[in-house]
Design an enzyme around this catalytic site. Structure first.
Site, short mmCIF file in Angstrom:
data_model
loop_
_atom_site.label_atom_id
_atom_site.label_comp_id
_atom_site.label_asym_id
_atom_site.label_seq_id
_atom_site.Cartn_x
_atom_site.Cartn_y
_atom_site.Cartn_z
N CYS B 110 15.57 70.06 42.45
CA CYS B 110 14.32 68.85 43.14
C CYS B 110 14.95 67.64 42.81
O CYS B 110 14.81 67.13 42.10
CB CYS B 110 13.28 69.39 42.20
SG CYS B 110 12.14 70.32 43.39
N VAL B 111 14.63 67.32 44.23
CA VAL B 111 15.05 65.68 44.18
C VAL B 111 14.23 64.68 44.21
O VAL B 111 12.69 65.22 45.02
CB VAL B 111 16.01 65.47 44.75
CG1 VAL B 111 17.65 65.43 44.34
CG2 VAL B 111 16.19 66.26 46.43
#
Lengths: 123, 111, 98
Positions: B110-111
Site C-alpha cells: 500500500c502506498v
C-alpha cells in the site's frame, strides 16, 4: 490483465532468515509482486531452505518472526514454491521439517525451471 | 512520530496515525482512531477489525485488500466478502483504514 | 541465460550452486568472484570441469584491481565493461546471484 502482460518471475532465496535482511526483503517484494498478477515462483536453495523451517521462535532475539507469512502466500495466489533437494539433504532436512507445502526438485530440474523464466531476482 | 491520548494514556503513532506498537491496541484506542477517520464503529465494523487482528496473529502481515476481501468471503460469507460491502464500512479503503483501527501496520504494497 | 557471480568461491557456495543447478550458458565472474578464474587454486579443476558446460567470462578490471590480472585459467574469457554489456544484451535473462 491480458496474457501478454504476464511474465514469469522467479525469486531465488539463498540466505538463512535472521542473519541478514535478505529473506525478509525478498518476502516483501514477493507480496508486492503478487498485486500485479504475474506468474510468480519462489525457489529455496542453500541456506534459503532454513527460511521454511518449522518451529521458529524469535522472541529471544527481539526480531519479528516472519515465517508464518509463508503460509499466507496461498491467499495471495502464490502457490509455486520449490525447494532444491540437495540443499535439503545437505542440511539433514526433509519436507516434514518445512512449514508449508513445497515441490522438491533436483538440481537439474531447478536449473531447467530457471531457464523458463523471464525475470529472476536473487536474494 | 506523534502521539494520541486516550483515557489519560499516551500511545505512540507514526505520522500517518498507525499505532507503532501492536501490543498497545485496545478497544478504546480503536474507537479513538475510528473517530479520527470519521468511522462510527458498528458491529459490522468490529467484525472486520477482529478478523484483521486474527489474520495478523496468524500470518504476521496486514493483508492486501484483494486478499482481505477473499479471506472475509471465505469466513463470513460472500455478502461480506466483496469490496462494495467493505468500502461502505471503510470508505477510504478497507485494508488501509480498517488496519489502522485494528492497530496493524499499513498493508505491504500500500502506498 | 547469463549468470553473474560476485562472491569469492572460497567461503561462499554461490558459484558451486550455480554450477550445480544451471544447465549451461554464460557465467560472468565479477568482484570477489574473479579469484575463481585464477590458476593454481584448489578450485582450478572445478572451473575446468565447468568449462565443458559453460562459457565462463571474467571481468578484467576486477582482476587487475586485486592484483591477479596477469594470468587466468585457459578457456576463461576476460572481458572489459563493454564485454559485460554485450553479455547482458546477448542473453534474454540474467541472474545476479547474491
Amino acid at each position: 490483465m491480458s496474457e501478454d502482460n504476464i511474465k514469469k518471475f522467479m525469486f531465488v532465496n539463498r540466505k538463512a532468515p535472521y542473519g541478514t535482511v535478505y529473506a525478509l526483503e525478498a518476502l516483501e517484494v514477493v507480496l508486492i509482486t503478487a498485486a500485479f498478477d504475474q506468474d510468480v515462483s519462489l525457489v529455496f536453495v542453500d541456506d534459503g531452505v532454513y527460511q521454511l523451517r518449522k518451529g521458529q521462535q524469535t522472541k529471544g532475539i527481539e526480531t519479528k518472526n516472519f515465517s508464518p507469512t509463508f503460509r499466507a502466500l496461498e491467499g495471495y495466489d502464490i502457490e509455486k514454491l520449490y525447494v532444491e533437494k540437495e540443499s535439503l539433504q545437505r542440511r539433514g532436512l526433509t519436507e516434514e521439517d518445512l512449514l508449508v507445502e513445497v515441490t522438491v526438485l533436483d538440481s537439474a530440474a531447478m536449473g531447467a525451471l530457471m531457464d523458463e523464466q523471464d525475470v529472476i531476482l536473487s536474494f | 512520530m506523534s502521539n494520541i491520548d486516550v483515557n489519560g494514556k499516551t500511545y505512540e503513532t507514526d505520522e500517518e496515525g498507525y499505532l507503532v506498537n501492536l501490543a498497545d491496541w485496545n478497544k478504546d484506542v480503536a474507537e479513538y482512531i475510528a473517530k479520527t477517520e470519521n468511522v462510527n464503529m458498528s458491529e459490522q465494523h468490529w467484525e472486520v477489525v477482529d478478523f484483521l487482528r486474527g489474520y495478523y496473529d496468524e500470518y504476521q502481515i496486514a493483508p492486501a485488500v484483494r486478499v482481505l476481501t477473499k479471506a472475509i468471503g471465505k469466513k463470513l460469507g460472500p455478502e461480506k466478502g466483496n469490496s462494495q460491502y467493505l468500502y461502505e464500512l471503510f470508505p477510504y479503503g478497507p485494508a488501509k483504514q480498517a488496519c489502522k483501527i485494528a492497530g496493524l501496520p499499513k498493508p505491504t504494497g500500500c502506498v | 541465460m547469463l549468470h553473474i557471480i560476485n562472491k569469492s568461491p572460497f567461503g561462499h557456495e554461490t558459484l558451486a550452486t550455480c554450477f550445480r543447478m544451471a544447465q549451461g550458458g554464460d557465467v560472468l565472474l565479477i568482484e570477489d568472484a574473479v579469484y575463481a578464474a585464477t590458476p593454481g587454486t584448489a578450485l582450478e579443476s572445478l572451473i575446468k570441469a565447468a568449462l565443458e558446460r559453460f562459457n565462463i567470462h571474467v571481468l578484467q578490471p576486477d582482476l587487475d584491481a586485486r592484483g591477479v590480472g596477469a594470468e587466468i585459467i585457459e578457456g576463461v574469457h576476460a572481458v572489459d565493461y563493454g564485454g559485460f554489456v554485450d553479455l547482458v544484451t546477448r542473453n534474454a535473462t540474467s541472474q545476479s546471484w547474491l
